[in-house]
Design a protein around this motif. Structure first.
Motif, mmCIF file in Angstrom:
data_model
loop_
_atom_site.group_PDB
_atom_site.id
_atom_site.type_symbol
_atom_site.label_atom_id
_atom_site.label_comp_id
_atom_site.label_asym_id
_atom_site.label_seq_id
_atom_site.Cartn_x
_atom_site.Cartn_y
_atom_site.Cartn_z
ATOM 1 N N LEU A 1 0.847 -1.179 0.000
ATOM 2 C CA LEU A 1 0.000 0.000 0.000
ATOM 3 C C LEU A 1 0.886 1.234 0.000
ATOM 4 N N ALA A 2 0.953 1.926 -1.121
ATOM 5 C CA ALA A 2 1.811 3.110 -1.229
ATOM 6 C C ALA A 2 0.964 4.355 -1.099
ATOM 7 N N LEU A 3 0.792 4.835 0.117
ATOM 8 C CA LEU A 3 -0.038 6.007 0.374
ATOM 9 C C LEU A 3 0.842 7.233 0.560
ATOM 10 N N THR A 4 1.811 7.427 -0.331
ATOM 11 C CA THR A 4 2.679 8.585 -0.236
ATOM 12 C C THR A 4 2.580 9.397 -1.504
ATOM 13 N N ALA A 5 2.988 10.652 -1.415
ATOM 14 C CA ALA A 5 2.919 11.525 -2.581
ATOM 15 C C ALA A 5 3.995 11.140 -3.570
ATOM 16 N N CYS A 6 3.670 11.296 -4.857
ATOM 17 C CA CYS A 6 4.620 10.983 -5.904
ATOM 18 C C CYS A 6 4.740 12.179 -6.816
ATOM 19 N N GLY A 7 5.597 12.070 -7.839
ATOM 20 C CA GLY A 7 5.740 13.161 -8.773
ATOM 21 C C GLY A 7 4.385 13.581 -9.303
ATOM 22 N N GLY A 8 4.111 14.900 -9.282
ATOM 23 C CA GLY A 8 2.814 15.394 -9.706
ATOM 24 C C GLY A 8 1.810 15.364 -8.583
ATOM 25 N N GLY A 9 2.224 14.932 -7.397
ATOM 26 C CA GLY A 9 1.311 14.870 -6.267
ATOM 27 C C GLY A 9 1.551 16.018 -5.315
ATOM 28 N N VAL A 10 1.576 15.711 -4.041
ATOM 29 C CA VAL A 10 1.702 16.755 -3.043
ATOM 30 C C VAL A 10 3.033 17.472 -3.158
ATOM 31 N N SER A 11 4.078 16.756 -3.523
ATOM 32 C CA SER A 11 5.355 17.405 -3.782
ATOM 33 C C SER A 11 6.077 16.627 -4.861
ATOM 34 N N ASP A 12 7.164 17.204 -5.351
ATOM 35 C CA ASP A 12 7.920 16.544 -6.402
ATOM 36 C C ASP A 12 9.134 15.802 -5.868
ATOM 37 N N PRO B 1 11.283 12.790 -4.270
ATOM 38 C CA PRO B 1 11.135 11.344 -4.323
ATOM 39 C C PRO B 1 10.666 10.804 -2.991
ATOM 40 N N SER B 2 9.886 9.726 -3.031
ATOM 41 C CA SER B 2 9.362 9.140 -1.795
ATOM 42 C C SER B 2 10.372 8.203 -1.174
ATOM 43 N N THR B 3 10.672 8.450 0.103
ATOM 44 C CA THR B 3 11.512 7.540 0.872
ATOM 45 C C THR B 3 10.845 7.330 2.207
ATOM 46 N N ALA B 4 11.432 6.477 3.032
ATOM 47 C CA ALA B 4 10.775 6.131 4.286
ATOM 48 C C ALA B 4 10.605 7.326 5.201
ATOM 49 N N ALA B 5 11.646 8.146 5.358
ATOM 50 C CA ALA B 5 11.525 9.281 6.250
ATOM 51 C C ALA B 5 12.583 10.303 5.906
ATOM 52 N N ALA B 6 12.370 11.540 6.347
ATOM 53 C CA ALA B 6 13.310 12.607 6.072
ATOM 54 C C ALA B 6 14.158 12.886 7.306
ATOM 55 N N PRO B 7 15.397 13.324 7.103
ATOM 56 C CA PRO B 7 16.209 13.682 8.252
ATOM 57 C C PRO B 7 15.655 14.914 8.930
ATOM 58 N N ALA B 8 15.837 15.003 10.224
ATOM 59 C CA ALA B 8 15.334 16.155 10.957
ATOM 60 C C ALA B 8 16.086 17.409 10.541
ATOM 61 N N ALA B 9 15.350 18.509 10.439
ATOM 62 C CA ALA B 9 15.949 19.779 10.075
ATOM 63 C C ALA B 9 16.420 20.501 11.332
ATOM 64 N N SER B 10 17.256 21.512 11.148
ATOM 65 C CA SER B 10 17.714 22.289 12.290
ATOM 66 C C SER B 10 16.586 23.170 12.803
ATOM 67 N N VAL B 11 16.667 23.536 14.077
ATOM 68 C CA VAL B 11 15.609 24.325 14.687
ATOM 69 C C VAL B 11 15.696 25.762 14.214
ATOM 70 N N SER C 1 8.724 12.871 0.839
ATOM 71 C CA SER C 1 7.873 13.468 -0.183
ATOM 72 C C SER C 1 6.859 14.445 0.393
ATOM 73 N N PHE C 2 6.766 14.485 1.736
ATOM 74 C CA PHE C 2 5.854 15.428 2.384
ATOM 75 C C PHE C 2 6.610 16.553 3.098
ATOM 76 N N LEU C 3 7.922 16.568 2.983
ATOM 77 C CA LEU C 3 8.716 17.535 3.724
ATOM 78 C C LEU C 3 8.789 18.895 3.039
ATOM 79 N N ASP C 4 8.672 18.926 1.723
ATOM 80 C CA ASP C 4 8.783 20.191 0.993
ATOM 81 C C ASP C 4 7.592 20.426 0.070
#
Length: 374
Positions: A19-30, A32-42, A141-144
């Motif tokens: 079940l791939a319920l993540t955004a893909c190209g042309g979706g919520v963001s452009d 690439p979909s991976t498991a998780a994004a690294p944490a950004a600085s505060v 894919s949901f970070l930006d």
């Protein structure tokens, strides 16, 4: 709000095994979909995060859009009393925040384009979602997303599509388009539509061959004429209670979100969700903190708590929508893997993000909407 996921042709694949319920190209963001994004600085302008273990907070969200059981679990887990209030459209939320200068609520749930609108109006606090402890769970894919690059102001909640549903037991005709919706077979009776100018005017523009956020005078006039003719066929202009009306038979055709449609079909199998050939909105809802929030530590604790995949999955399973939090897919109910409301048909590429309109374009929408409602 009875607001699940998208699959855009070959870009996203959803099968019974995966079940791939993540955004893909042309979706919520452009991205690439991976498991998780690294944490950004505060960010220096974001409030520091100190987990709250007591106090209270108010969540202002779409009707029927946050499970009562999850609200109770949040209080049990954190010691924070949660009060939930409801609205029926992004525009209602915007008006409320503008009237109060962002005060009155601690967490609100705007859709994609509305996040951008509220940020521009200085009505949201920076929260730097990725820097919160569970921010590491935001899928890349949901970070930006276009409406909030870097997730400075928002946390992903749920996402889905807006189409419509009709009762196949009431008509022998197959409905496939927005044109069919606005000119529904008489045997289906009065038509339900949302109290949402973006969705309704956008659908009307699609039905007449136009595009969303159009400034073309001919397209706008055609959409207004269509809605004027449509008004006499309308049963309700109400985003609330649509699932119940469809299940009870009070309405046999209505504009609906796909998660609500799956829930409705579970109770009434003759109901069918339509992917209009002219295209449809692919939306994403988000948790944000209003500029005037009084209980910020509690609000940030809530945002962090909702980025735990167990809690996010509880909401996704109840509402029947996709989540942008890593680990949720493995926790989703099996019936979501084959549901026609969830699995977008092969070859259908019409689900597109709602683009933000300019002030001029929004003025056109508002004029058409007010004419329709009046």
């Amino acid at each position: 709000m009875m607001r699940t996921s998208k699959r855009l042709a070959s870009a996203c694949l959803l099968t019974a095994a995966s079940l791939a319920l993540t955004a893909c190209g042309g979706g919520v963001s452009d991205a690439p979909s991976t498991a998780a994004a690294p944490a950004a600085s505060v960010s220096s302008s974001a409030p520091a995060f100190t987990p709250a273990t007591s106090g209270e907070m108010t969540l202002y969200t779409w009707s029927d859009y946050f499970p009562e059981s999850l609200a109770k679990k949040f209080t049990a887990d954190t010691g924070i009393k949660l009060t939930v209030d409801y609205y029926d459209s992004n525009e209602t939320l915007e008006a409320k925040l503008r009237a109060s200068n962002g005060a009155g609520y601690d967490v609100v749930v705007p859709s994609d384009y509305m996040v951008q609108t509220l940020v521009a109006a200085n009505l949201l606090k920076e929260v730097d979602a990725a820097s919160l402890p569970n921010g590491k769970n935001i899928e890349a894919s949901f970070l930006d997303p276009y409406f909030d690059p870097g997730r400075k102001y928002s946390v992903p909640y749920l996402y889905g599509t807006t189409g419509y549903m009709y009762d196949t037991a009431k008509t022998s005709k197959e409905l496939t388009s927005w044109a069919d919706y606005f000119n529904a077979p008489a045997e289906l009776g009065k038509v339900g539509t949302m109290s949402d100018q973006t969705e309704v005017v956008g659908a009307a523009l699609r039905a007449v061959g136009g595009v969303t956020c159009s400034t073309d005078a001919a397209q706008l006039q055609a959409a207004q004429d269509l809605l004027k003719k449509f008004k006499s066929k309308v049963s309700t202009i109400n985003s609330d209670g649509v699932m119940d009306r469809m299940v009870s038979g009070e309405e046999s055709i209505a504009m609906m979100w796909n998660g609500a449609s799956m829930r409705a079909r579970a109770k009434k199998p003759s109901l069918k969700y339509v992917y209009p050939k002219e295209g449809m909105a692919l939306w994403q809802d988000n948790f944000t903190v209003p500029a005037g929030a009084k209980n910020v530590p509690q609000a940030l604790t809530f945002l962090n708590w909702m980025m735990d995949p167990v809690n996010s999955a509880a909401a996704a399973n109840f509402q029947r929508y996709g989540s942008g939090i890593s680990g949720v897919n493995d926790l989703l109910d099996a019936d979501m893997k084959s549901a026609p409301e969830i699995v977008i048909p092969d070859g259908y590429t019409g689900a597109k993000p709602v683009e933000p309109c300019t002030n001029e374009q929004l003025t056109n929408y508002t004029q058409i909407w007010e004419s329709f409602k009046g």
